[in-house]
Design an enzyme around this catalytic site. Structure first.
Site, PDB file in Angstrom:
ATOM      1  N   ARG A  55       0.838  -1.207   0.000  1.00  0.00           N
ATOM      2  CA  ARG A  55       0.000   0.000   0.000  1.00  0.00           C
ATOM      3  C   ARG A  55       0.876   1.262   0.000  1.00  0.00           C
ATOM      4  O   ARG A  55       0.454   2.320  -0.437  1.00  0.00           O
ATOM      5  CB  ARG A  55      -0.962   0.002   1.196  1.00  0.00           C
ATOM      6  CG  ARG A  55      -1.774   1.281   1.320  1.00  0.00           C
ATOM      7  CD  ARG A  55      -3.065   1.095   2.120  1.00  0.00           C
ATOM      8  NE  ARG A  55      -2.905   0.319   3.315  1.00  0.00           N
ATOM      9  CZ  ARG A  55      -2.383   0.774   4.461  1.00  0.00           C
ATOM     10  NH1 ARG A  55      -1.993   2.013   4.579  1.00  0.00           N
ATOM     11  NH2 ARG A  55      -2.276  -0.038   5.511  1.00  0.00           N
ATOM     12  N   TYR A 109     -15.010  16.203 -17.725  1.00  0.00           N
ATOM     13  CA  TYR A 109     -15.555  14.845 -17.790  1.00  0.00           C
ATOM     14  C   TYR A 109     -16.679  14.702 -16.743  1.00  0.00           C
ATOM     15  O   TYR A 109     -16.534  15.179 -15.608  1.00  0.00           O
ATOM     16  CB  TYR A 109     -14.418  13.862 -17.530  1.00  0.00           C
ATOM     17  CG  TYR A 109     -14.850  12.442 -17.337  1.00  0.00           C
ATOM     18  CD1 TYR A 109     -15.621  11.794 -18.283  1.00  0.00           C
ATOM     19  CD2 TYR A 109     -14.482  11.735 -16.201  1.00  0.00           C
ATOM     20  CE1 TYR A 109     -16.027  10.482 -18.101  1.00  0.00           C
ATOM     21  CE2 TYR A 109     -14.866  10.425 -16.010  1.00  0.00           C
ATOM     22  CZ  TYR A 109     -15.641   9.800 -16.961  1.00  0.00           C
ATOM     23  OH  TYR A 109     -16.042   8.506 -16.776  1.00  0.00           O
ATOM     24  N   ASP A 182      -6.009  17.771 -15.835  1.00  0.00           N
ATOM     25  CA  ASP A 182      -6.274  16.426 -16.344  1.00  0.00           C
ATOM     26  C   ASP A 182      -5.759  16.391 -17.784  1.00  0.00           C
ATOM     27  O   ASP A 182      -6.322  17.040 -18.670  1.00  0.00           O
ATOM     28  CB  ASP A 182      -7.779  16.147 -16.271  1.00  0.00           C
ATOM     29  CG  ASP A 182      -8.131  14.732 -16.687  1.00  0.00           C
ATOM     30  OD1 ASP A 182      -7.388  14.146 -17.502  1.00  0.00           O
ATOM     31  OD2 ASP A 182      -9.164  14.207 -16.226  1.00  0.00           O
ATOM     32  N   LYS A 207      -6.824   5.171 -20.637  1.00  0.00           N
ATOM     33  CA  LYS A 207      -6.990   5.676 -21.988  1.00  0.00           C
ATOM     34  C   LYS A 207      -5.676   5.544 -22.779  1.00  0.00           C
ATOM     35  O   LYS A 207      -5.187   4.449 -22.946  1.00  0.00           O
ATOM     36  CB  LYS A 207      -7.511   7.113 -21.934  1.00  0.00           C
ATOM     37  CG  LYS A 207      -8.694   7.295 -20.953  1.00  0.00           C
ATOM     38  CD  LYS A 207      -9.892   6.529 -21.396  1.00  0.00           C
ATOM     39  CE  LYS A 207     -11.106   6.522 -20.501  1.00  0.00           C
ATOM     40  NZ  LYS A 207     -11.132   7.015 -19.188  1.00  0.00           N
TER      41      LYS A 207
END
Ligand SMILES: Cc1ncc(COP(=O)(O)O)c(C=O)c1O
Length: 397
Positions: A55, A109, A182, A207
């Protein structure tokens, strides 16, 4: 040793010796073993390099993070389980200075709008939207809301607006706000927002970075000022990417520039073809000389690399006609993503911007006849042929 013990220990924890794998393997170990407790203590204290617990970090993720930080020109990066997790982590890291206000672009988005409205705002963060292509409106919104964070997209989803990132970043910095960009649609091949003044860059690695439709992942790239805080938050929250996805993303990135060049070139050809087609009402594509942000596009995007998304409106089409057109596609995949090697088409009103109220969608300029095409690496003639046959498709009476 008995078989039960051998089953657990045999073959494991080999020292890697003098050899180095030529590409980064998948390290799926959840924790790490050292010769002594003293050494583990030094690794925990960061006095000695190493890994303790997955983690916190992991060698596969560390390699991917180093790669993406290098591409974007950042101090470091954090690999997350999705693009949305990356955006959330970036917002938390940027708001850590206590200013509980976000100023966001009004063309974002859909799930990012959802994160702002349904997660950030109910937790006491003031959220305001502004047209970031209008510097006066942005300046006024900055003065009024005094945000801790400004959130932007390089090329907006799905209408492909390109805001003056460098000017926005310098105004934001003047009033002490951190800038998050972004960069999913542009990729660092086209734009590197940190060179234009961003503090944090986020990606949906799902993407173009991974590029093959087989990974859900995200990345936050950070400047030095936010990096330690970002990692501390990540240890506490645990949004990290799994090592298998990390490996696939790293593998995908090796061909990202090649894929992207091809996809951008194909998109230019497809956009020109669509613009000349009488069945199309309007094409949204950054290479269009009549694009509302043509001056910024010329300044910020490299020639010929305008991204590989083409959005367009079908003339006079309501939802049924859009469905008929998309159902008629033979090769272009009807699916809810973008940036893969294969071309794919999405209906924003039904998917990416579904949860946004019709009024907000209207303000964003997203109409019921709009579709978004993510152009792939196929032969461009085949992409155009599929569009052509779907546009002229008439169902049998
Ligand atoms: C611009 C942009 N940012 C973020 C995301 C969210 O990424 P993910 O689906 O990997 O969580 C998407 C997803 O479509 C996107 O298009």
């Amino acid at each position: 040793m008995k078989i039960q013990t051998k089953a657990v220990h045999a073959g494991d924890r080999k020292k890697t010796g003098a050899y180095v794998p030529a590409t980064t393997p998948i390290y799926s170990a959840a924790s790490y073993f050292y010769d002594s407790m003293e050494q583990l203590d030094r690794v925990f204290a960061r006095e000695e390099p190493g890994y303790c617990y997955a983690r916190y970090d992991n060698p596969t993720n560390a390699a991917l993070e180093e790669l993406v930080a290098a591409l974007e020109g950042g101090h470091g990066a954090l690999a997350c389980g999705s693009g949305m997790a990356a955006i959330h982590m970036a917002l938390l890291a940027a708001l850590a200075d206590g200013r509980k206000a976000i100023l966001a672009a009004n063309a974002l988005y859909g799930a990012t709008v959802g994160l702002l409205m349904n997660v950030m705002e109910p937790s006491g963060v003031e959220v305001r939207f502004a047209d970031v292509c209008d510097l006066d409106e942005f300046r006024q919104a900055l003065e009024e809301s005094k945000p801790g964070v400004v959130l932007l997209e390089t090329i907006s989803n799905p209408l492909l607006r390109v805001a003056p990132l460098d000017r926005l970043a310098s105004l934001a910095r003047e009033c002490g706000a951190a800038v998050i960009v972004d960069n999913t649609f542009a990729t660092p091949l086209l734009v590197r927002p940190m060179e234009l003044g961003a503090n944090l860059v986020v990606h949906s690695a799902t993407k173009y970075l991974a590029g093959h439709g087989d990974v859900l992942g995200g990345l936050v790239v950070s400047d030095s000022g936010h990096y330690a805080g970002l990692r501390t938050l990540s240890r506490a929250i645990g949004p990290v990417l799994g090592p298998f996805e990390s490996y696939l993303t790293m593998r995908g990135i090796k061909t990202m520039p090649l894929r992207m060049e091809r996809q951008c070139a194909n998109a230019c050809r497809v956009a020109s073809w669509l613009a000349a087609n009488p069945a199309i009402e309007r094409v949204y594509f950054p290479a269009d000389p009549a694009h509302p942000d043509a001056a910024e596009i010329l300044r910020l995007l490299p020639p010929g690399l305008y991204g590989a998304i083409v959005s367009f409106e079908l003339k006079g089409a309501a939802r049924d006609e859009v469905f008929r057109f998309m159902n008629a596609l033979q090769m272009i995949v009807r699916s809810t993503s973008l940036g893969d090697v294969h071309s794919m088409m999405l209906y924003p009103v039904m998917s990416s911007h579904r949860d946004i109220s019709p009024r907000h969608r209207e303000r964003m300029g997203i109409r019921d006849n709009l579709v978004r095409l993510s152009v792939g690496i196929e032969a461009v003639e085949d992409i155009i042929e599929d569009l052509e046959q779907a546009l002229s498709f008439q169902p049998r009476p």
